[in-house]
Design a protein around this motif. Structure first.
Motif, PDB file in Angstrom:
ATOM      1  N   GLY A  39      13.738   0.307  12.334  1.00  0.00           N
ATOM      2  CA  GLY A  39      14.345   1.469  11.692  1.00  0.00           C
ATOM      3  C   GLY A  39      13.617   1.839  10.411  1.00  0.00           C
ATOM      4  O   GLY A  39      12.836   1.060   9.873  1.00  0.00           O
ATOM      5  N   ASP A  40      13.865   3.037   9.931  1.00  0.00           N
ATOM      6  CA  ASP A  40      13.231   3.555   8.705  1.00  0.00           C
ATOM      7  C   ASP A  40      11.708   3.488   8.749  1.00  0.00           C
ATOM      8  O   ASP A  40      11.057   3.296   7.730  1.00  0.00           O
ATOM      9  CB  ASP A  40      13.746   2.819   7.462  1.00  0.00           C
ATOM     10  CG  ASP A  40      15.216   3.072   7.206  1.00  0.00           C
ATOM     11  OD1 ASP A  40      15.695   4.173   7.538  1.00  0.00           O
ATOM     12  OD2 ASP A  40      15.893   2.167   6.681  1.00  0.00           O
ATOM     13  N   GLY A  41      11.127   3.578   9.941  1.00  0.00           N
ATOM     14  CA  GLY A  41       9.672   3.543  10.084  1.00  0.00           C
ATOM     15  C   GLY A  41       9.072   2.155  10.092  1.00  0.00           C
ATOM     16  O   GLY A  41       7.865   2.001  10.222  1.00  0.00           O
ATOM     17  N   GLY A  52       3.646  -6.831  10.648  1.00  0.00           N
ATOM     18  CA  GLY A  52       4.663  -5.812  10.441  1.00  0.00           C
ATOM     19  C   GLY A  52       4.338  -4.914   9.272  1.00  0.00           C
ATOM     20  O   GLY A  52       3.597  -5.300   8.362  1.00  0.00           O
ATOM     21  N   ILE A  53       4.913  -3.722   9.313  1.00  0.00           N
ATOM     22  CA  ILE A  53       4.735  -2.772   8.224  1.00  0.00           C
ATOM     23  C   ILE A  53       6.027  -2.004   8.040  1.00  0.00           C
ATOM     24  O   ILE A  53       6.727  -1.697   9.012  1.00  0.00           O
ATOM     25  CB  ILE A  53       3.537  -1.823   8.480  1.00  0.00           C
ATOM     26  CG1 ILE A  53       3.211  -1.039   7.222  1.00  0.00           C
ATOM     27  CG2 ILE A  53       3.788  -0.926   9.675  1.00  0.00           C
ATOM     28  CD1 ILE A  53       1.852  -0.361   7.248  1.00  0.00           C
ATOM     29  N   GLY A  54       6.348  -1.739   6.792  1.00  0.00           N
ATOM     30  CA  GLY A  54       7.558  -0.989   6.505  1.00  0.00           C
ATOM     31  C   GLY A  54       7.725  -0.800   5.008  1.00  0.00           C
ATOM     32  O   GLY A  54       7.004  -1.399   4.207  1.00  0.00           O
ATOM     33  N   PRO A  55       8.690   0.021   4.628  1.00  0.00           N
ATOM     34  CA  PRO A  55       8.925   0.263   3.209  1.00  0.00           C
ATOM     35  C   PRO A  55       9.511  -0.975   2.526  1.00  0.00           C
ATOM     36  O   PRO A  55      10.306  -1.706   3.126  1.00  0.00           O
ATOM     37  CB  PRO A  55       9.926   1.415   3.208  1.00  0.00           C
ATOM     38  CG  PRO A  55      10.600   1.358   4.536  1.00  0.00           C
ATOM     39  CD  PRO A  55       9.592   0.790   5.481  1.00  0.00           C
ATOM     40  N   GLY A  56       9.071  -1.215   1.298  1.00  0.00           N
ATOM     41  CA  GLY A  56       9.622  -2.325   0.521  1.00  0.00           C
ATOM     42  C   GLY A  56       9.488  -3.654   1.235  1.00  0.00           C
ATOM     43  O   GLY A  56       8.435  -4.013   1.745  1.00  0.00           O
ATOM     44  N   ASN A  57      10.600  -4.378   1.310  1.00  0.00           N
ATOM     45  CA  ASN A  57      10.616  -5.695   1.955  1.00  0.00           C
ATOM     46  C   ASN A  57      11.220  -5.651   3.357  1.00  0.00           C
ATOM     47  O   ASN A  57      11.762  -6.647   3.833  1.00  0.00           O
ATOM     48  CB  ASN A  57      11.403  -6.689   1.094  1.00  0.00           C
ATOM     49  CG  ASN A  57      10.678  -7.024  -0.183  1.00  0.00           C
ATOM     50  OD1 ASN A  57       9.465  -7.110  -0.206  1.00  0.00           O
ATOM     51  ND2 ASN A  57      11.416  -7.207  -1.261  1.00  0.00           N
ATOM     52  N   GLN A  82       0.837  -1.193   0.000  1.00  0.00           N
ATOM     53  CA  GLN A  82       0.000   0.000   0.000  1.00  0.00           C
ATOM     54  C   GLN A  82       0.876   1.249   0.000  1.00  0.00           C
ATOM     55  O   GLN A  82       1.601   1.488   0.972  1.00  0.00           O
ATOM     56  CB  GLN A  82      -0.905   0.026   1.242  1.00  0.00           C
ATOM     57  CG  GLN A  82      -1.849  -1.144   1.362  1.00  0.00           C
ATOM     58  CD  GLN A  82      -2.959  -1.099   0.337  1.00  0.00           C
ATOM     59  OE1 GLN A  82      -3.475  -0.037  -0.003  1.00  0.00           O
ATOM     60  NE2 GLN A  82      -3.320  -2.256  -0.181  1.00  0.00           N
ATOM     61  N   TYR A  83       0.850   2.010  -1.078  1.00  0.00           N
ATOM     62  CA  TYR A  83       1.528   3.301  -1.134  1.00  0.00           C
ATOM     63  C   TYR A  83       2.990   3.234  -0.696  1.00  0.00           C
ATOM     64  O   TYR A  83       3.444   3.996   0.143  1.00  0.00           O
ATOM     65  CB  TYR A  83       0.775   4.346  -0.295  1.00  0.00           C
ATOM     66  CG  TYR A  83      -0.665   4.477  -0.696  1.00  0.00           C
ATOM     67  CD1 TYR A  83      -1.014   5.177  -1.840  1.00  0.00           C
ATOM     68  CD2 TYR A  83      -1.667   3.868   0.046  1.00  0.00           C
ATOM     69  CE1 TYR A  83      -2.342   5.284  -2.233  1.00  0.00           C
ATOM     70  CE2 TYR A  83      -2.992   3.968  -0.336  1.00  0.00           C
ATOM     71  CZ  TYR A  83      -3.319   4.673  -1.473  1.00  0.00           C
ATOM     72  OH  TYR A  83      -4.615   4.782  -1.863  1.00  0.00           O
ATOM     73  N   GLY A  84       3.728   2.274  -1.231  1.00  0.00           N
ATOM     74  CA  GLY A  84       5.148   2.162  -0.922  1.00  0.00           C
ATOM     75  C   GLY A  84       5.461   1.421   0.365  1.00  0.00           C
ATOM     76  O   GLY A  84       6.622   1.250   0.718  1.00  0.00           O
ATOM     77  N   LEU A  85       4.435   0.997   1.078  1.00  0.00           N
ATOM     78  CA  LEU A  85       4.622   0.224   2.307  1.00  0.00           C
ATOM     79  C   LEU A  85       4.122  -1.202   2.105  1.00  0.00           C
ATOM     80  O   LEU A  85       3.177  -1.430   1.346  1.00  0.00           O
ATOM     81  CB  LEU A  85       3.873   0.850   3.483  1.00  0.00           C
ATOM     82  CG  LEU A  85       4.328   2.226   3.921  1.00  0.00           C
ATOM     83  CD1 LEU A  85       3.404   2.761   5.009  1.00  0.00           C
ATOM     84  CD2 LEU A  85       5.758   2.191   4.408  1.00  0.00           C
ATOM     85  N   SER A  86       4.746  -2.122   2.789  1.00  0.00           N
ATOM     86  CA  SER A  86       4.313  -3.509   2.757  1.00  0.00           C
ATOM     87  C   SER A  86       3.771  -3.870   4.136  1.00  0.00           C
ATOM     88  O   SER A  86       4.430  -3.648   5.146  1.00  0.00           O
ATOM     89  CB  SER A  86       5.488  -4.416   2.393  1.00  0.00           C
ATOM     90  OG  SER A  86       5.087  -5.761   2.416  1.00  0.00           O
ATOM     91  N   LEU A  87       2.579  -4.413   4.172  1.00  0.00           N
ATOM     92  CA  LEU A  87       1.957  -4.907   5.398  1.00  0.00           C
ATOM     93  C   LEU A  87       1.956  -6.424   5.313  1.00  0.00           C
ATOM     94  O   LEU A  87       1.494  -6.982   4.309  1.00  0.00           O
ATOM     95  CB  LEU A  87       0.520  -4.390   5.528  1.00  0.00           C
ATOM     96  CG  LEU A  87      -0.358  -5.037   6.601  1.00  0.00           C
ATOM     97  CD1 LEU A  87       0.174  -4.733   7.988  1.00  0.00           C
ATOM     98  CD2 LEU A  87      -1.795  -4.589   6.462  1.00  0.00           C
ATOM     99  N   GLN A  88       2.494  -7.090   6.330  1.00  0.00           N
ATOM    100  CA  GLN A  88       2.530  -8.554   6.333  1.00  0.00           C
ATOM    101  C   GLN A  88       2.086  -9.071   7.693  1.00  0.00           C
ATOM    102  O   GLN A  88       2.443  -8.500   8.728  1.00  0.00           O
ATOM    103  CB  GLN A  88       3.935  -9.053   6.011  1.00  0.00           C
ATOM    104  CG  GLN A  88       4.380  -8.624   4.629  1.00  0.00           C
ATOM    105  CD  GLN A  88       5.641  -9.316   4.178  1.00  0.00           C
ATOM    106  OE1 GLN A  88       6.013 -10.370   4.699  1.00  0.00           O
ATOM    107  NE2 GLN A  88       6.295  -8.747   3.187  1.00  0.00           N
TER     108      GLN A  88
END
Length: 90
Positions: A28-30, A48-53, A5-11
């Motif tokens: 780190g990095d949000g 978890g949620i964060g940018p990319g992988n 979603q919008y550059g973030l990955s939710l898993q």
């Protein structure tokens, strides 16, 4: 479960509604992961949620810990210095 979603990955792995307490690990990095523990301390889910992988590897390892019915310590789950792979070997 996963969704980008919008550059973030939710898993998400496991069933978070079985959890009675939650432990947060900042990556780190949000990015962060929430570990959901049953009443007896057994890991039942991780989200978890964060940018990319950023969270993908840790969610996969958490899924293996869930499968092992592991009861890792809260301190180990909170600390990004403690590798989840090491908890699998314990």
């Amino acid at each position: 479960f996963w969704s980008d979603q919008y550059g973030l990955s939710l898993q998400i792995a496991g069933l978070s509604d079985e959890g009675r307490s939650t432990v947060r690990r900042d990556l780190g990095d949000g990015a962060f992961i929430l570990f959901h523990l049953a009443e007896e301390g057994r890991l039942v889910a991780a989200s978890g949620i964060g940018p990319g992988n950023a969270v993908a590897r840790d969610i996969r390892l958490a899924e293996m810990l869930i499968g092992k019915r592991a009861k890792p310590s809260v301190e180990a789950l909170e600390s990004p210095d403690v590798k989840l792979k090491a908890l699998l070997a314990a």
